[in-house]
Design an enzyme around this catalytic site. Sequence first.
Site, PDB file in Angstrom:
ATOM      1  N   ASP A  97      30.844  23.327   0.054  1.00  0.00           N
ATOM      2  CA  ASP A  97      31.745  24.160   0.837  1.00  0.00           C
ATOM      3  C   ASP A  97      32.855  24.656  -0.074  1.00  0.00           C
ATOM      4  O   ASP A  97      33.920  24.046  -0.180  1.00  0.00           O
ATOM      5  CB  ASP A  97      32.309  23.362   2.010  1.00  0.00           C
ATOM      6  CG  ASP A  97      32.984  24.252   3.035  1.00  0.00           C
ATOM      7  OD1 ASP A  97      32.987  25.482   2.847  1.00  0.00           O
ATOM      8  OD2 ASP A  97      33.499  23.715   4.034  1.00  0.00           O
ATOM      9  N   ALA A  98      32.583  25.772  -0.742  1.00  0.00           N
ATOM     10  CA  ALA A  98      33.548  26.343  -1.672  1.00  0.00           C
ATOM     11  C   ALA A  98      33.975  27.748  -1.268  1.00  0.00           C
ATOM     12  O   ALA A  98      34.951  28.267  -1.800  1.00  0.00           O
ATOM     13  CB  ALA A  98      32.967  26.373  -3.087  1.00  0.00           C
ATOM     14  N   LYS A  99      33.225  28.375  -0.342  1.00  0.00           N
ATOM     15  CA  LYS A  99      33.556  29.697   0.206  1.00  0.00           C
ATOM     16  C   LYS A  99      33.899  30.700  -0.882  1.00  0.00           C
ATOM     17  O   LYS A  99      34.885  31.443  -0.794  1.00  0.00           O
ATOM     18  CB  LYS A  99      34.689  29.579   1.222  1.00  0.00           C
ATOM     19  CG  LYS A  99      34.335  28.690   2.416  1.00  0.00           C
ATOM     20  CD  LYS A  99      35.459  28.666   3.439  1.00  0.00           C
ATOM     21  CE  LYS A  99      35.107  27.787   4.635  1.00  0.00           C
ATOM     22  NZ  LYS A  99      35.081  26.345   4.300  1.00  0.00           N
ATOM     23  N   ARG A 100      33.070  30.771  -1.892  1.00  0.00           N
ATOM     24  CA  ARG A 100      33.303  31.694  -2.999  1.00  0.00           C
ATOM     25  C   ARG A 100      32.954  33.119  -2.598  1.00  0.00           C
ATOM     26  O   ARG A 100      32.053  33.354  -1.803  1.00  0.00           O
ATOM     27  CB  ARG A 100      32.493  31.277  -4.223  1.00  0.00           C
ATOM     28  CG  ARG A 100      32.840  29.908  -4.801  1.00  0.00           C
ATOM     29  CD  ARG A 100      34.315  29.834  -5.195  1.00  0.00           C
ATOM     30  NE  ARG A 100      34.588  28.715  -6.073  1.00  0.00           N
ATOM     31  CZ  ARG A 100      35.340  27.664  -5.768  1.00  0.00           C
ATOM     32  NH1 ARG A 100      35.881  27.582  -4.577  1.00  0.00           N
ATOM     33  NH2 ARG A 100      35.555  26.701  -6.637  1.00  0.00           N
TER      34      ARG A 100
END
Length: 281
Positions: A97-100
């Site tokens: 979960d890094a939402k890049r």
Amino acid sequence: MSALEPFGTRLRHAMDERGPLCVGIDPHASLLSAWGLNDDIAGLERFTATVVEALAGTVAVFKPQSAFFERFGSRGIAVLEKAVQELRAAGALVVMDAKRGDIGSTMAAYAETFLHKDSPLFSDALTVSPYLGYGSLKPAVDLARENGTGLFVLALTSNPEGAEVQHAVREDGRTIGATMLGHLAAENAGAEPLGSFGAVVGATLGDLSSYDLAVNGPLLAPGIGAQGATPADLPGVFGDAVRNVVPSVSRGVLRHGPDVVGLRVAASRFADEIREAVGSA
């Protein structure tokens, strides 16, 4: 490393075998304190190792929130690397979960960080933001296809601020959120038993019957537990697409630590409740 089966195939098998549950790993300061741990690298290491020990062998999917590790710098990233490797070695899938979200070579570099088979942080899937235009995700889409990994694209998130973007209406009459779902349906066309390109759709959003959630891909659904949604809410939110939902629970499970047995009992309970709700839909 031999080529992996597509993420969607592996995800379907994992959820069928272990139950449809994703456990978020969110070591924020208040949770470390609740466990009797300091908000430092030693506390982070103890917390993460306990979650892995308790749940890696039985839970289908884990979703580490990268930011809570990054805030400790290189030593925090090292803890994350170890956790990812140990979770995957135990047969679990890892959604980072890094939402890049970026463009061109920068988006490609983000994808290589989490989706390239030779990366220390190699994960089974990555959360991404499409709000520089869905086409900006192409480097990540291409690398995911090449490596048998997947993406979860922010589409209909549960935070109130998201509505001003995701519910905005385009000239063609579709909302931005619906447009993202349409792109994902195209990515997953013909995939069996499940496509590898999913959407993030909040479990707290209520009736979504005005949206076509049948994207032939997984729907990562945060919001169960502490945020107010329950497993019983899933059929009403996701309708006919409910079997493809990956319900994510973080504090609802983690608050039962640091007791290993408590963590296992909580995760098992959520998995059973979700299985019952989905099976009866």
